[in-house]
Design an enzyme around this catalytic site. Structure first.
Site, short mmCIF file in Angstrom:
data_model
loop_
_atom_site.label_atom_id
_atom_site.label_comp_id
_atom_site.label_asym_id
_atom_site.label_seq_id
_atom_site.Cartn_x
_atom_site.Cartn_y
_atom_site.Cartn_z
N TYR A 33 12.06 -0.86 -13.40
CA TYR A 33 11.12 -0.93 -14.57
C TYR A 33 11.12 -2.27 -15.11
CZ TYR A 33 15.50 -2.11 -17.38
OH TYR A 33 16.50 -2.82 -17.92
N ARG A 101 16.13 17.42 -3.06
CA ARG A 101 17.14 16.31 -2.73
C ARG A 101 17.57 15.88 -1.61
NH1 ARG A 101 22.81 14.58 -2.96
NH2 ARG A 101 23.40 13.39 -4.64
N LYS A 151 15.24 -5.48 -10.89
CA LYS A 151 15.17 -4.73 -11.91
C LYS A 151 15.28 -3.30 -11.91
CE LYS A 151 13.71 -5.59 -16.77
NZ LYS A 151 15.03 -5.88 -17.45
N GLU A 183 25.66 -12.89 -16.24
CA GLU A 183 24.63 -12.49 -17.43
C GLU A 183 25.25 -11.75 -18.38
OE1 GLU A 183 21.25 -11.11 -15.43
OE2 GLU A 183 22.40 -9.72 -14.15
N LEU A 207 19.64 -11.28 -12.97
CA LEU A 207 17.90 -10.92 -12.88
C LEU A 207 17.42 -12.07 -13.12
CD1 LEU A 207 16.12 -8.63 -13.18
CD2 LEU A 207 16.25 -8.78 -15.66
#
Length: 287
Positions: A33, A101, A151, A183, A207
């Site tokens: 995302y 699945r 991310k 972070e 990130l």
């Protein structure tokens, strides 16, 4: 008012938007995302977010959504349809649904990825009272997977970290691994000592923040000294200042860590100045 959202090529009222229960984003957190801020009705750092999205997809061997080349137009259309002056646009791409699945990746030739975007209206985003008062953080163990540079939508532990912070009467948590700060739960972390800005170097451990890159560039252009290296919580408590950066918070001073004041316990000079520079320059470059 019902928001207009975007799902796989269609603009829809949010209560009509649907994704399969077999989507791998839902079943496996198999997705990535981006969050792009909106100021004055324009997109902040959009090229950087698009480049990072492309990298995240490549690192996970996930195909681009068919609408990838139209993402700027889609973002702008959502801003217009939802009347966003200040806020954010959330974009998520998953590997899609193969009908059942399975741990094995579906064939990308027959299983298109899922693309979802929606807006969040946040009046006063740029004039946050927290930016003036400063925020408090706690430290927690970093037990996430090793590819934090991607991310992904694997956000359970960061969510738990924010809840730990809330229970402790703080605003957020800084994660610590092997004695060093990696972070924040949704942001990059910094300290300032003797006028020098110190933040962890880029690697798979953190990130690669789009706001981080812009802020460090602006800092260097303003003749501020920057050192990219790891630092400990003890160093942070002993710092003159501390702050975080993210797409939604921009630059935010940190005034307390684990109950101990950072510096004088109020925002210093460096973080507010960087926030001012970042907002000014980002507004100029917004699209």
């Amino acid at each position: 008012m019902t928001r207009t959202v975007y799902v796989n090529g269609d603009y829809l009222p949010e209560d009509e938007a649907k994704v399969s229960i077999f989507d791998r984003g839902f079943l496996m957190a198999d997705g990535v995302y981006e969050v792009t801020s909106v100021l004055d009705g324009k997109l902040i750092d959009f090229p950087g977010h698009l480049a990072r999205l492309e990298r995240s997809l490549a690192e996970l061997d996930m195909q681009k959504p068919a609408q990838f080349d139209d993402l700027l137009e889609i973002h702008r259309e959502l801003v217009t349809r939802n009347g966003i002056e200040e806020g954010m646009i959330y974009l998520q791409v998953t590997r899609g649904s193969a009908g059942d699945r399975d741990f094995v990746f579906p064939d990308p030739e027959t299983t298109p990825s899922t693309l979802v975007l929606f807006t969040q209206n946040k009046p006063g985003l740029a004039d946050s009272p927290v930016a003036r008062a400063g925020m408090k953080v706690i430290s927690i163990d970093d037990i996430r997977w090793g590819r934090r540079d991607i991310k992904t939508v694997q956000l359970l532990y960061p969510s738990m970290g924010k809840m730990m912070a809330r229970k402790a009467g703080a605003d957020d948590a800084w994660m610590v691994e092997d004695g060093f700060v990696t972070e924040g739960t949704s942001n990059n972390a910094y300290i300032v000592k003797g006028g020098k800005i110190i933040t962890r170097q880029l690697s798979n451990d953190i990130l690669h923040g789009i706001t981080r890159a812009a802020v460090l560039r602006f800092a260097r252009e303003a003749q501020m000294e920057v050192e990219e290296r790891s630092f400990t919580i003890d160093e942070a408590r002993d710092a003159d200042e501390a702050f975080i950066t993210s797409a939604s918070a921009f630059v935010m001073p940190v005034i307390e860590i684990d109950g101990a004041k950072v510096g004088a316990g109020v925002p210093g000079k460096v973080a507010p100045r960087l926030r001012e520079i970042y907002l000014e320059e980002s507004r100029k470059a917004a699209i």
